[in-house]
Design an enzyme around this catalytic site. Structure first.
Site, PDB file in Angstrom:
ATOM      1  N   LYS A   1       0.882  -1.163   0.000  1.00 50.89           N
ATOM      2  CA  LYS A   1       0.000   0.000   0.000  1.00 50.89           C
ATOM      3  C   LYS A   1       0.919   1.212   0.000  1.00 50.89           C
ATOM      4  O   LYS A   1       1.535   1.546   1.013  1.00 50.89           O
ATOM      5  CB  LYS A   1      -0.905   0.011   1.236  1.00 50.89           C
ATOM      6  CG  LYS A   1      -1.839   1.212   1.245  1.00 50.89           C
ATOM      7  CD  LYS A   1      -2.480   1.461   2.581  1.00 50.89           C
ATOM      8  CE  LYS A   1      -2.839   2.941   2.652  1.00 50.89           C
ATOM      9  NZ  LYS A   1      -3.400   3.314   3.951  1.00 50.89           N
TER      10      LYS A   1
ATOM     11  N   GLY B   1      -7.571   9.817   8.649  1.00 54.30           N
ATOM     12  CA  GLY B   1      -7.888   9.931  10.070  1.00 54.30           C
ATOM     13  C   GLY B   1      -8.798  11.093  10.418  1.00 54.30           C
ATOM     14  O   GLY B   1      -9.056  11.340  11.594  1.00 54.30           O
TER      15      GLY B   1
ATOM     16  N   ALA C   1      -9.178   6.006   3.276  1.00 53.27           N
ATOM     17  CA  ALA C   1      -9.006   7.132   4.198  1.00 53.27           C
ATOM     18  C   ALA C   1     -10.201   8.074   4.234  1.00 53.27           C
ATOM     19  O   ALA C   1     -10.887   8.277   3.224  1.00 53.27           O
ATOM     20  CB  ALA C   1      -7.760   7.955   3.882  1.00 53.27           C
ATOM     21  N   GLY C   2     -10.418   8.610   5.414  1.00 53.39           N
ATOM     22  CA  GLY C   2     -11.412   9.654   5.608  1.00 53.39           C
ATOM     23  C   GLY C   2     -12.711   9.204   6.230  1.00 53.39           C
ATOM     24  O   GLY C   2     -13.498  10.025   6.693  1.00 53.39           O
TER      25      GLY C   2
ATOM     26  N   ASN D   1      -9.257   2.685   9.188  1.00 54.01           N
ATOM     27  CA  ASN D   1      -8.556   2.312  10.412  1.00 54.01           C
ATOM     28  C   ASN D   1      -9.098   3.084  11.621  1.00 54.01           C
ATOM     29  O   ASN D   1      -9.741   2.540  12.512  1.00 54.01           O
ATOM     30  CB  ASN D   1      -7.056   2.551  10.233  1.00 54.01           C
ATOM     31  CG  ASN D   1      -6.191   2.004  11.376  1.00 54.01           C
ATOM     32  OD1 ASN D   1      -5.025   1.682  11.166  1.00 54.01           O
ATOM     33  ND2 ASN D   1      -6.687   1.883  12.588  1.00 54.01           N
ATOM     34  N   THR D   2      -8.871   4.412  11.592  1.00 60.88           N
ATOM     35  CA  THR D   2      -9.166   5.219  12.772  1.00 60.88           C
ATOM     36  C   THR D   2     -10.634   5.150  13.176  1.00 60.88           C
ATOM     37  O   THR D   2     -10.950   5.161  14.378  1.00 60.88           O
ATOM     38  CB  THR D   2      -8.774   6.688  12.510  1.00 60.88           C
ATOM     39  OG1 THR D   2      -7.439   6.709  12.021  1.00 60.88           O
ATOM     40  CG2 THR D   2      -8.868   7.523  13.758  1.00 60.88           C
TER      41      THR D   2
END
Lengths: 91, 297
Positions: free
Chosen positions: B117, B178, B209-210, B231-232
């Site tokens: 990645k 994040g 992301a986001g 993830n976050t």
């Protein structure tokens, strides 16, 4: 190289300390930190000295990845730059 | 197992996500960072249903005693590990990190060894990608045999260039890493999808992301992307394990909605119940006179 051990022989390797009978050493950089290692040692020797045998890791010496099977053949020279990495949590 | 995705009617069958020759059962890819504990992370990965998880490559700590390693908790036989180049701001560094990650995963016999990645960042505050460095690193890693899954912005022109450079998957961000802002520009993602899939419908596009919450995942999937990477949004939720379940359900729901085909948006209403047969319409009796209604005349 104020912090080099012993007296430099001019090729970056410190002079053997005959008075104490110590084995010759030289400096390398491991993960951004200077470290004194026995002269003539391999990347595998360094991994052993760091207590990292058996842990999941990858080693790069002077910008090139050294496969695990070749670590013992990879001799560290004076001022070799070594990166030892593992996997951590990330996104 | 309580997630809806595990009990679907066979008629709702969906193809698997295929990237660079690897088949993933789940269209949700989750990160392993930011968890309070490894045990909590393991429960969340399980709840998310993901079979591909991202990991980072970092220096082994040399001073402190060797602590727990993430590989003590992640079974490489169960998860495809996708190593990232997070934190790299130059193509050179990203290429080095990718090669180190490959060495680590080859040692583990993990199929993700040939994957990376790719992140080449351009700015520490926004963590937006550096498009020039990203393109350069993509080309170099493709040359070196990597399957490159590349983090990029939602710029359709950059997306096209990255695919042309050989990226195995282009992964536009919904919003900054994040940030939890969700999908800020769905129109750009639609254009990215057209550009990337127009003549190549199986080309995998993953929103990376986001994402902040479940509806962001559903919204992304409803646009027709092939997967979502996050993830976050799980790791920092107040109840991460519950959020992992929610993300799994949202990914399933969004994908099914995309496959089902949504109705077009209209400015005015269209009634859902028949407009005919409503009582009280048609001929009406004379205005009330105070006389009782008469029949039979």
């Amino acid at each position: 190289m104020n912090d080099a051990p012993g007296e430099s022989t001019g090729d970056g390797r410190p002079a053997p300390d005959g008075a104490r009978g110590a084995a010759p050493t030289h400096w390398v950089i491991v993960n951004g930190q200077r470290r004194e290692v026995p002269a003539g040692g391999s990347a595998h020797d360094l991994v052993v000295a760091l207590g990292l045998v058996g842990r999941p890791l990858a080693v790069e010496v002077d910008g090139r990845v050294v496969p695990r099977a070749r670590l013992a053949d990879c001799m560290l020279g004076p001022e070799s730059v070594i990166e030892i990495v593992t996997l951590v949590g990330g996104g | 197992m309580t997630a809806a995705a595990t009990t679907v009617d066979p008629s709702l069958a969906d193809g698997h996500l295929r990237v660079a020759g690897i088949t993933l059962r789940s269209r949700l890819v989750v990160g392993t960072g930011k968890y309070a504990t490894m045990a909590g992370m393991v429960r969340c990965l399980e709840a998310s249903g993901a079979d591909c998880v991202t990991v980072a490559v970092r220096r082994e700590r040399l001073v402190t005693a060797a602590g727990e390693n993430i590989l003590d908790f992640l079974d490489p036989a169960r998860y495809t590990l996708l190593p990232n180049t997070a934190g790299c701001f130059h193509a050179d560094d990203a290429v080095r990190v990718a090669r180190l990650g490959r060495e680590l995963l080859r040692d583990l016999g993990n199929p993700g060894a040939e994957w990376v990645k790719l992140e080449v960042l351009g700015d520490p505050r926004t963590l937006l990608p550096d498009p020039v460095g990203t393109l350069e690193a993509t080309a170099r890693l493709v040359d070196d045999g990597f399957a490159v899954l590349v983090y990029t912005s939602d710029d359709p022109v950059v997306a096209r260039r990255l695919k042309a450079a050989g990226a195995a998957s282009v992964m536009p961000a919904g919003s900054p890493i994040g940030s939890g802002q969700g999908i800020l520009n769905p129109n750009n993602l639609r254009i990215c999808l057209e550009v990337l899939k127009g003549d190549d419908p199986d080309y995998p596009v993953i929103v990376d992301a986001g994402v902040g919450t479940a509806s962001d995942v559903a919204a992304a999937m409803e646009l027709g992307v092939d997967g979502v990477l996050l993830n976050t949004a799980i790791a920092h939720a107040a109840d991460p394990e519950r959020m992992a379940h929610a993300m799994r359900a949202a990914c399933f729901a969004g994908r099914q909605a995309w496959l089902a085909g949504r109705i077009p948006k209209r400015l005015y209403a269209t009634a859902s119940s028949p407009e005919e047969g409503v009582i009280g319409r048609g001929a009406s009796r004379p205005a009330a006179t105070g006389e009782p209604a008469r029949t039979g005349e």
